[in-house]
Design an enzyme around this catalytic site. Structure first.
Site, PDB file in Angstrom:
ATOM      1  N   ASP A   1      38.904  -5.776  53.245  1.00 37.68           N
ATOM      2  CA  ASP A   1      40.342  -6.758  53.197  1.00 37.68           C
ATOM      3  C   ASP A   1      41.329  -6.290  54.226  1.00 37.68           C
ATOM      4  O   ASP A   1      41.874  -5.317  53.734  1.00 37.68           O
ATOM      5  CB  ASP A   1      40.587  -7.083  51.966  1.00 37.68           C
ATOM      6  CG  ASP A   1      41.609  -8.309  51.804  1.00 37.68           C
ATOM      7  OD1 ASP A   1      42.214  -9.125  52.989  1.00 37.68           O
ATOM      8  OD2 ASP A   1      42.007  -8.483  50.819  1.00 37.68           O
TER       9      ASP A   1
ATOM     10  N   MET B   1      40.771  -2.058  50.274  1.00 37.74           N
ATOM     11  CA  MET B   1      41.902  -2.728  51.233  1.00 37.74           C
ATOM     12  C   MET B   1      41.930  -1.894  52.589  1.00 37.74           C
ATOM     13  O   MET B   1      42.196  -0.589  52.233  1.00 37.74           O
ATOM     14  CB  MET B   1      43.275  -2.384  50.426  1.00 37.74           C
ATOM     15  CG  MET B   1      43.427  -3.430  49.467  1.00 37.74           C
ATOM     16  SD  MET B   1      43.354  -5.077  49.827  1.00 37.74           S
ATOM     17  CE  MET B   1      44.358  -5.375  51.078  1.00 37.74           C
TER      18      MET B   1
ATOM     19  N   SER C   1      40.666 -15.691  55.079  1.00 41.51           N
ATOM     20  CA  SER C   1      41.762 -15.641  54.107  1.00 41.51           C
ATOM     21  C   SER C   1      42.749 -16.789  54.159  1.00 41.51           C
ATOM     22  O   SER C   1      43.246 -17.082  55.352  1.00 41.51           O
ATOM     23  CB  SER C   1      42.584 -14.173  54.166  1.00 41.51           C
ATOM     24  OG  SER C   1      43.582 -14.273  53.272  1.00 41.51           O
TER      25      SER C   1
ATOM     26  N   ASP D   1      44.786 -15.121  48.388  1.00 41.95           N
ATOM     27  CA  ASP D   1      45.515 -13.985  47.855  1.00 41.95           C
ATOM     28  C   ASP D   1      46.733 -14.515  47.133  1.00 41.95           C
ATOM     29  O   ASP D   1      47.391 -15.072  47.506  1.00 41.95           O
ATOM     30  CB  ASP D   1      46.127 -13.359  49.211  1.00 41.95           C
ATOM     31  CG  ASP D   1      45.104 -12.504  50.141  1.00 41.95           C
ATOM     32  OD1 ASP D   1      44.269 -11.764  49.610  1.00 41.95           O
ATOM     33  OD2 ASP D   1      44.818 -12.994  51.164  1.00 41.95           O
TER      34      ASP D   1
ATOM     35  N   MET E   1      50.109 -13.131  45.484  1.00 45.10           N
ATOM     36  CA  MET E   1      51.146 -11.891  45.290  1.00 45.10           C
ATOM     37  C   MET E   1      52.438 -12.292  44.654  1.00 45.10           C
ATOM     38  O   MET E   1      52.739 -13.381  44.597  1.00 45.10           O
ATOM     39  CB  MET E   1      51.378 -11.721  46.801  1.00 45.10           C
ATOM     40  CG  MET E   1      50.499 -11.484  47.972  1.00 45.10           C
ATOM     41  SD  MET E   1      51.007 -11.304  49.551  1.00 45.10           S
ATOM     42  CE  MET E   1      49.631 -11.149  50.473  1.00 45.10           C
TER      43      MET E   1
ATOM     44  N   MET F   1      47.271  -9.692  43.494  1.00 38.69           N
ATOM     45  CA  MET F   1      48.023  -8.445  43.911  1.00 38.69           C
ATOM     46  C   MET F   1      49.209  -8.964  43.098  1.00 38.69           C
ATOM     47  O   MET F   1      50.316  -9.015  43.671  1.00 38.69           O
ATOM     48  CB  MET F   1      48.380  -8.554  45.436  1.00 38.69           C
ATOM     49  CG  MET F   1      47.196  -7.975  46.278  1.00 38.69           C
ATOM     50  SD  MET F   1      47.624  -8.581  47.955  1.00 38.69           S
ATOM     51  CE  MET F   1      46.519 -10.035  48.027  1.00 38.69           C
TER      52      MET F   1
ATOM     53  N   HIS G   1      38.812 -16.729  50.647  1.00 38.29           N
ATOM     54  CA  HIS G   1      39.458 -15.774  50.013  1.00 38.29           C
ATOM     55  C   HIS G   1      40.940 -16.070  49.874  1.00 38.29           C
ATOM     56  O   HIS G   1      41.621 -16.791  50.544  1.00 38.29           O
ATOM     57  CB  HIS G   1      39.723 -14.548  51.005  1.00 38.29           C
ATOM     58  CG  HIS G   1      40.261 -13.299  50.415  1.00 38.29           C
ATOM     59  ND1 HIS G   1      39.385 -12.346  49.635  1.00 38.29           N
ATOM     60  CD2 HIS G   1      41.340 -12.553  50.634  1.00 38.29           C
ATOM     61  CE1 HIS G   1      40.102 -11.289  49.275  1.00 38.29           C
ATOM     62  NE2 HIS G   1      41.533 -11.635  49.912  1.00 38.29           N
TER      63      HIS G   1
ATOM     64  N   HIS H   1      41.962 -12.823  45.003  1.00 35.05           N
ATOM     65  CA  HIS H   1      42.532 -11.516  45.005  1.00 35.05           C
ATOM     66  C   HIS H   1      43.879 -11.531  44.377  1.00 35.05           C
ATOM     67  O   HIS H   1      44.683 -12.053  45.106  1.00 35.05           O
ATOM     68  CB  HIS H   1      42.311 -11.165  46.465  1.00 35.05           C
ATOM     69  CG  HIS H   1      43.028  -9.636  46.816  1.00 35.05           C
ATOM     70  ND1 HIS H   1      43.215  -9.339  47.941  1.00 35.05           N
ATOM     71  CD2 HIS H   1      43.078  -8.915  46.048  1.00 35.05           C
ATOM     72  CE1 HIS H   1      43.687  -8.040  48.193  1.00 35.05           C
ATOM     73  NE2 HIS H   1      43.593  -7.682  46.736  1.00 35.05           N
TER      74      HIS H   1
ATOM     75  N   PHE I   1      50.717  -8.285  53.277  1.00 37.30           N
ATOM     76  CA  PHE I   1      50.680  -9.148  54.331  1.00 37.30           C
ATOM     77  C   PHE I   1      49.561  -9.296  55.279  1.00 37.30           C
ATOM     78  O   PHE I   1      48.778  -8.120  55.260  1.00 37.30           O
ATOM     79  CB  PHE I   1      51.906  -8.605  55.314  1.00 37.30           C
ATOM     80  CG  PHE I   1      53.423  -8.231  54.579  1.00 37.30           C
ATOM     81  CD1 PHE I   1      54.286  -9.178  54.629  1.00 37.30           C
ATOM     82  CD2 PHE I   1      53.643  -6.970  53.862  1.00 37.30           C
ATOM     83  CE1 PHE I   1      55.496  -9.023  53.787  1.00 37.30           C
ATOM     84  CE2 PHE I   1      54.818  -6.898  53.246  1.00 37.30           C
ATOM     85  CZ  PHE I   1      55.737  -7.783  53.116  1.00 37.30           C
TER      86      PHE I   1
HETATM   87  C1  DX5 Z   1      46.531  -8.462  52.660  1.00 36.27           C
HETATM   88  C2  DX5 Z   1      45.643  -9.379  52.021  1.00 36.27           C
HETATM   89  C3  DX5 Z   1      44.745  -9.908  52.800  1.00 36.27           C
HETATM   90  C4  DX5 Z   1      45.185 -10.706  54.167  1.00 36.27           C
HETATM   91  C5  DX5 Z   1      44.173 -10.289  55.257  1.00 36.27           C
HETATM   92  O1  DX5 Z   1      47.622  -8.236  51.494  1.00 36.27           O
HETATM   93  O2  DX5 Z   1      44.966  -9.100  50.625  1.00 36.27           O
HETATM   94  O3  DX5 Z   1      43.609 -10.871  52.117  1.00 36.27           O
HETATM   95  O4  DX5 Z   1      45.084 -12.134  54.270  1.00 36.27           O
HETATM   96  O5  DX5 Z   1      44.822 -10.784  56.262  1.00 36.27           O
HETATM   97  P1  DX5 Z   1      44.357 -10.153  57.886  1.00 36.27           P
HETATM   98  O6  DX5 Z   1      43.013 -10.340  57.873  1.00 36.27           O
HETATM   99  O7  DX5 Z   1      45.297 -10.889  58.882  1.00 36.27           O
HETATM  100  O8  DX5 Z   1      44.720  -8.727  58.045  1.00 36.27           O
HETATM  101 ZN    ZN Z   2      43.058 -10.212  50.104  1.00 36.54          ZN
END
Ligand code: DX5
Ligand code: ZN
Length: 215
Positions: A174, A136, A7, A34, A36, A67, A32, A65, A142
């Site tokens: 994830d 999730m 990620s 993310d 947000m 969010m 991956h 991904h 985070f």
């Molecule tokens: C969280 C994200 C994850 C995050 C995972 O909201 O969707 O992809 O980057 O991070 P770790 O592996 O540190 O939990």
């Molecule tokens: Zn993610």
């Protein structure tokens, strides 16, 4: 053997090219990424220009991904900047079936993410339209949070649903993934492991990816 998706949220954003190249040269399978929006989740990560920059260096599948609320507004934009897989949250998509169709029509793989409190059973009538379910295993928003143990049951239940429907949907996990739970997740039926902090905060990320690959 699971697919490994480091990620980028946990990468060094001042050295994104270096970190992308590390992933390219490692045994990782996907990037991956993310996104947000500060509304669907209480945090803001990065948007289109950063993803375009990643796409200029990444030589592997871009697993994006979202969010964000109203993800259907940006499907073609994410295609244009290099997304191969586009995952929307169940909780952010009142017209999920239509959104999945639009992602598929835009020539991307369609993913659905479920928050920890959202039951797997809610996907029953749409599972054959989903290429990837992202479970999730932390509350989204985070990196670096603690893995929620209930996830194992959800993986098993989802796997049974996929087998029952005779489809080839992938199960992605994830949040909080590392060497302590990778093998057990794979045994439960996981196909893709996302790992942020565990990879990028380790001393030797390339080696850490290789170790996860052997789980
Ligand atoms: C969280 C994200 C994850 C995050 C995972 O909201 O969707 O992809 O980057 O991070 P770790 O592996 O540190 O939990
Ligand atoms: Zn993610």
């Amino acid at each position: 053997m699971a697919l490994i998706a480091p990620s980028i949220l946990a990468a060094d954003f001042a050295n994104l090219q270096r970190d992308c190249e590390m992933v390219n040269q490692s045994e990782a399978d996907w990037f991956h990424i993310d996104v947000m929006d500060g509304v669907f989740v209480p945090n803001i990560s990065f948007g289109m220009p950063v993803i375009s920059a990643i796409n200029r260096h990444a030589t592997k599948t871009m697993d994006v991904h979202l969010m964000i609320v109203q993800p259907e507004r940006y499907i073609n934009d994410f295609k244009a900047i290099g997304a191969d897989i586009l995952t929307v949250h169940y909780e952010a998509s009142p017209h999920l079936h239509r959104t999945l169709q639009a992602i598929t029509d835009a020539d991307m793989k369609a993913g659905v993410a479920l928050n920890p409190h959202t039951p797997v059973s809610l996907l029953k009538d749409v599972i054959q339209d989903i290429d990837l379910v992202c479970l999730m295993s932390v509350n989204p928003g985070f990196g670096g949070q603690k893995f929620i143990e209930k996830t194992y049951d959800k993986v098993r239940e989802l796997k049974a649903m996929i087998v029952e429907a005779n489809c080839s949907t992938l199960i992605e996990i994830d949040g909080g993934v590392g060497s302590g739970n990778a093998q057990k997740l794979i045994e439960a039926g996981a196909d893709v492991l996302v790992a942020g902090s565990f990879v990028f905060k380790s001393e030797n990320p390339t080696q850490t990816i290789s170790d996860l690959k052997k789980a």
